[in-house]
Design a protein around this motif. Sequence first.
Motif, PDB file in Angstrom:
ATOM      1  N   THR A 180       0.834  -1.210   0.000  1.00 16.28           N
ATOM      2  CA  THR A 180       0.000   0.000   0.000  1.00 16.28           C
ATOM      3  C   THR A 180       0.864   1.253   0.000  1.00 16.28           C
ATOM      4  OG1 THR A 180      -1.758  -1.166   1.157  1.00 16.28           O
ATOM      5  CG2 THR A 180      -1.821   1.237   1.236  1.00 16.28           C
ATOM      6  N   VAL A 189      -0.016   6.574   6.119  1.00  9.92           N
ATOM      7  CA  VAL A 189      -1.036   5.853   6.889  1.00  9.92           C
ATOM      8  C   VAL A 189      -0.640   4.385   7.060  1.00  9.92           C
ATOM      9  CG1 VAL A 189      -3.433   5.050   6.894  1.00  9.92           C
ATOM     10  CG2 VAL A 189      -2.923   7.410   6.269  1.00  9.92           C
ATOM     11  N   THR A 246       2.310   4.039   9.410  1.00 12.58           N
ATOM     12  CA  THR A 246       1.909   4.357  10.785  1.00 12.58           C
ATOM     13  C   THR A 246       1.151   3.182  11.394  1.00 12.58           C
ATOM     14  OG1 THR A 246       1.794   6.720  10.266  1.00 12.58           O
ATOM     15  CG2 THR A 246       0.607   5.976  12.231  1.00 12.58           C
ATOM     16  N   VAL A 288      -8.635   0.335  10.461  1.00  9.00           N
ATOM     17  CA  VAL A 288      -8.695   1.794  10.400  1.00  9.00           C
ATOM     18  C   VAL A 288      -7.848   2.294   9.231  1.00  9.00           C
ATOM     19  CG1 VAL A 288      -8.039   3.932  11.611  1.00  9.00           C
ATOM     20  CG2 VAL A 288      -9.260   2.136  12.833  1.00  9.00           C
ATOM     21  N   GLY A 289      -6.647   1.739   9.091  1.00 11.43           N
ATOM     22  CA  GLY A 289      -5.779   2.135   7.968  1.00 11.43           C
ATOM     23  C   GLY A 289      -6.379   1.761   6.631  1.00 11.43           C
ATOM     24  N   VAL A 347      -9.515   1.575   5.874  1.00  3.95           N
ATOM     25  CA  VAL A 347     -10.596   2.510   5.577  1.00  3.95           C
ATOM     26  C   VAL A 347     -10.025   3.842   5.087  1.00  3.95           C
ATOM     27  CG1 VAL A 347     -12.453   3.877   6.628  1.00  3.95           C
ATOM     28  CG2 VAL A 347     -12.254   1.419   7.132  1.00  3.95           C
ATOM     29  N   GLN A 348      -8.899   4.245   5.652  1.00  5.78           N
ATOM     30  CA  GLN A 348      -8.312   5.557   5.305  1.00  5.78           C
ATOM     31  C   GLN A 348      -7.530   5.550   3.997  1.00  5.78           C
ATOM     32  OE1 GLN A 348      -6.082   7.097   8.573  1.00  5.78           O
ATOM     33  NE2 GLN A 348      -7.869   7.370   9.864  1.00  5.78           N
ATOM     34  N   THR A 349      -7.149   4.361   3.504  1.00  7.27           N
ATOM     35  CA  THR A 349      -6.354   4.355   2.265  1.00  7.27           C
ATOM     36  C   THR A 349      -7.193   4.018   1.050  1.00  7.27           C
ATOM     37  OG1 THR A 349      -5.692   2.046   2.648  1.00  7.27           O
ATOM     38  CG2 THR A 349      -4.191   3.799   3.362  1.00  7.27           C
TER      39      THR A 349
END
Length: 160
Positions: free
Chosen positions: A42, A46, A49, A155-156, A158-160
Motif C-alpha cells: 500500500t 497511513v 503508521t 482503520v488504515g 478505511v483511510q487508504t
Amino acid sequence: MSPWGEVLVGLVILAGLVGTIIQVIPGSFLVLGAVLVWAIVTGGQVAWTVFAISAVVVLIAAVVKFVVAGKYMVSKDIPSSTMWWGGAAGVVGFFVIPVVGLLIGFVAGVWVAELVRRKDGRAAWEATVVALKATGISILVELAAGLIATTAWIVGLVQT
C-alpha cells in the motif's frame, strides 16, 4: 493494494488470531507480518503508521505475556523449568496425537515435572492448574495485541 490482496491479508490476519488462541502458530507475529505486507504494497504514511503501531503493540505484548505469566508462576512457587517440560511434552504430544496432543502433552508434562519435584500428586495437579492459568494469561495478552493490530489495520484500510 487490490481488493483481493486486502482480502488475502485479512485472511492471514484471521489465521493469526486463530493461531493465537490455539497456540500452534505464532499468531500475533503472523498478524504483524500480514500488516507489514499490506504496508509495503500500500505504501504511504497511513500504512506505515499502522504498521508501526502494530509492531509496537505486538512487541510489547511479547514481553508482557512472559513477564506477567512468569510472575504469576513464581508467586505460586512453580519454576520456569516446569513450563519448559510441559512445552517439550506438548510438542511431542502434538505429533503423537495431532493438534489435541499439544494440550494433553503440556498438561502431562507439567504434571509429571511437578510430581517429580513435589512428590505429591495433589500438589502436582494444583501446580498444573496454575500453569494452565498462566498459559491462559499469556494467550489473552497475545490475543489483545493481535486484536489491536487488526483494529489498526482496519482503520488504515478505511483511510487508504
